[in-house]
Design an enzyme around this catalytic site. Sequence first.
Site, PDB file in Angstrom:
ATOM      1  N   GLU A 140     -28.570  47.847 -22.797  1.00  0.00           N
ATOM      2  CA  GLU A 140     -29.846  47.904 -22.081  1.00  0.00           C
ATOM      3  C   GLU A 140     -30.032  46.647 -21.246  1.00  0.00           C
ATOM      4  OE1 GLU A 140     -33.332  49.417 -23.518  1.00  0.00           O
ATOM      5  OE2 GLU A 140     -32.452  50.553 -25.173  1.00  0.00           O
ATOM      6  N   CYS A 183     -32.390  40.629 -16.984  1.00  0.00           N
ATOM      7  CA  CYS A 183     -32.421  40.362 -18.420  1.00  0.00           C
ATOM      8  C   CYS A 183     -31.329  41.206 -19.077  1.00  0.00           C
ATOM      9  CB  CYS A 183     -33.805  40.726 -18.968  1.00  0.00           C
ATOM     10  SG  CYS A 183     -33.939  40.609 -20.761  1.00  0.00           S
ATOM     11  N   CYS A 216     -29.459  44.616 -33.262  1.00  0.00           N
ATOM     12  CA  CYS A 216     -29.533  43.206 -33.625  1.00  0.00           C
ATOM     13  C   CYS A 216     -29.594  43.102 -35.143  1.00  0.00           C
ATOM     14  CB  CYS A 216     -30.782  42.570 -33.020  1.00  0.00           C
ATOM     15  SG  CYS A 216     -30.932  40.794 -33.333  1.00  0.00           S
ATOM     16  N   CYS A 272     -36.242  40.681 -37.034  1.00  0.00           N
ATOM     17  CA  CYS A 272     -37.577  40.094 -36.861  1.00  0.00           C
ATOM     18  C   CYS A 272     -38.589  41.242 -36.973  1.00  0.00           C
ATOM     19  CB  CYS A 272     -37.695  39.404 -35.500  1.00  0.00           C
ATOM     20  SG  CYS A 272     -36.493  38.064 -35.286  1.00  0.00           S
ATOM     21  N   CYS A 278     -40.229  43.008 -33.775  1.00  0.00           N
ATOM     22  CA  CYS A 278     -39.343  43.388 -32.662  1.00  0.00           C
ATOM     23  C   CYS A 278     -38.701  44.754 -32.931  1.00  0.00           C
ATOM     24  CB  CYS A 278     -38.255  42.330 -32.499  1.00  0.00           C
ATOM     25  SG  CYS A 278     -37.049  42.708 -31.220  1.00  0.00           S
ATOM     26  N   CYS A 303     -40.666  42.694 -23.563  1.00  0.00           N
ATOM     27  CA  CYS A 303     -40.040  41.931 -24.644  1.00  0.00           C
ATOM     28  C   CYS A 303     -40.173  42.651 -25.965  1.00  0.00           C
ATOM     29  CB  CYS A 303     -40.717  40.578 -24.810  1.00  0.00           C
ATOM     30  SG  CYS A 303     -40.725  39.578 -23.351  1.00  0.00           S
TER      31      CYS A 303
HETATM   32  N1  SAH Z   1     -32.510  37.285 -30.180  1.00  0.00           N
HETATM   33  C1  SAH Z   1     -32.833  36.374 -29.114  1.00  0.00           C
HETATM   34  C2  SAH Z   1     -32.866  37.061 -27.759  1.00  0.00           C
HETATM   35  C3  SAH Z   1     -33.965  38.097 -27.602  1.00  0.00           C
HETATM   36  S1  SAH Z   1     -35.247  37.401 -26.651  1.00  0.00           S
HETATM   37  C4  SAH Z   1     -34.144  35.679 -29.415  1.00  0.00           C
HETATM   38  O1  SAH Z   1     -34.806  36.060 -30.369  1.00  0.00           O
HETATM   39  O2  SAH Z   1     -34.485  34.726 -28.736  1.00  0.00           O
HETATM   40  C5  SAH Z   1     -36.532  38.544 -26.885  1.00  0.00           C
HETATM   41  C6  SAH Z   1     -37.870  37.843 -26.982  1.00  0.00           C
HETATM   42  O3  SAH Z   1     -38.887  38.848 -27.161  1.00  0.00           O
HETATM   43  C7  SAH Z   1     -37.954  36.918 -28.183  1.00  0.00           C
HETATM   44  O4  SAH Z   1     -38.527  35.703 -27.796  1.00  0.00           O
HETATM   45  C8  SAH Z   1     -38.894  37.645 -29.129  1.00  0.00           C
HETATM   46  O5  SAH Z   1     -39.660  36.733 -29.876  1.00  0.00           O
HETATM   47  C9  SAH Z   1     -39.755  38.452 -28.193  1.00  0.00           C
HETATM   48  N2  SAH Z   1     -40.304  39.665 -28.803  1.00  0.00           N
HETATM   49  C10 SAH Z   1     -39.722  40.434 -29.734  1.00  0.00           C
HETATM   50  N3  SAH Z   1     -40.520  41.467 -30.054  1.00  0.00           N
HETATM   51  C11 SAH Z   1     -41.622  41.357 -29.284  1.00  0.00           C
HETATM   52  C12 SAH Z   1     -42.794  42.155 -29.136  1.00  0.00           C
HETATM   53  N4  SAH Z   1     -42.979  43.265 -29.829  1.00  0.00           N
HETATM   54  N5  SAH Z   1     -43.724  41.743 -28.247  1.00  0.00           N
HETATM   55  C13 SAH Z   1     -43.535  40.620 -27.527  1.00  0.00           C
HETATM   56  N6  SAH Z   1     -42.440  39.850 -27.609  1.00  0.00           N
HETATM   57  C14 SAH Z   1     -41.491  40.208 -28.485  1.00  0.00           C
END
Ligand code: SAH
Length: 342
Positions: free
Chosen positions: A86, A99, A106, A110, A113, A334
């Site tokens: 993606e 991006c 993954c 988290c 996410c 994100c």
């Molecule tokens: N795994 C790496 C790269 C992914 S970046 C990392 O965690 O940095 C993706 C970004 O989106 C991360 O900063 C994460 O905190 C954020 N993110 C994940 N889920 C989200 C959500 N539901 N709403 C807003 N931001 C989110």
Amino acid sequence: MKPLFDVERHELAAQLVPSYRATQIFKSVYQRWTGTFEEMTDLPKQARSELAAAWNLQAPRIHRRFDSTDGTRRYLVPLDDAELAETVFIPEVHRSTICISSQVGCALACTFCLTGKLGLKRHLTAGEIVGQVVAAQRDNFSLSDTDSRNSFNIVLMGMGEPLHNYDNVMKAIRILHDPEGLNMSMGRITLSTAGMLPALERLAAEPAIPNLAISLTGATNEKRNVLMPINRKYPIEQLLDAVRRFPIKHRQRVTFEYVLLKDVTDSPEDARALIRLLKGIPAKVNLIPLNEAEELEYSRPSDEAVNRFLDLLVEHNVSAFVRKNRGNDISAACGQLMKKWA
Ligand code: SAH
């Protein structure tokens, strides 16, 4: 056939006689978007047909493109084994952003996410990472538009934890950085990590290092342990110590992504904890109000709560801004990337 996007120029050169053919090929592919060896008329005819038999230089096909009302585009790029990568294109007047994903799914889980809910399917190869950039670039710019066609930033903020797929990600970055190829300067590439410590230390020792972003979200171990389970292995203090030791160029800053979750990470108390944590680090905080989803048990704070949090940081001289919510209507925002065809 071997995928051309998967090799660094010196690797290609080692397989060709004369070796400078590698530079000719890189220029053709990455700078002139040449789609077949036949068209590379700076190579002798014999060489062209031999190369065509050995190397695949096709840009990845786009399986599906979702267009947001705000101009953001989300791509599903098919991989050889029927998995999908993606990629998101975020247009900006001055400089757009591509991006890219580093893994399918993954492993870090988290809790806020969606990608984390998938688990890890597999790592992407360097060629699959580079291919996403090539596909998005060619779909959004035209070759004749010499002023803007290379004017984009790359963020490794799609699916996956880039430092969990260290070797392939660093190889992809070197390919994207190659001056005879796409020539992306390191200042235009940002690698975002949830904080995989040993790999972060490895990154710190690389000869060429992209911008660094750290996904923090919890400002205490107690909170972060729940939100980002990787924190149980590499707690905040260790992570921030590693960031303090990280080579940061003059005037450069480390970005900290902080997801605002209603009643979980959005209180003035949380803001104060964050301010304390970042003391002495050249930091820039990127506040991301949660992008909500049915599968997630959190909600997005009110605009007032977001602004109150932002104001507290700014009052304490922490550089901070709220990330614009782009591509929400197509699940491109994100944390929303997960396979979805509907
Ligand atoms: N795994 C790496 C790269 C992914 S970046 C990392 O965690 O940095 C993706 C970004 O989106 C991360 O900063 C994460 O905190 C954020 N993110 C994940 N889920 C989200 C959500 N539901 N709403 C807003 N931001 C989110």
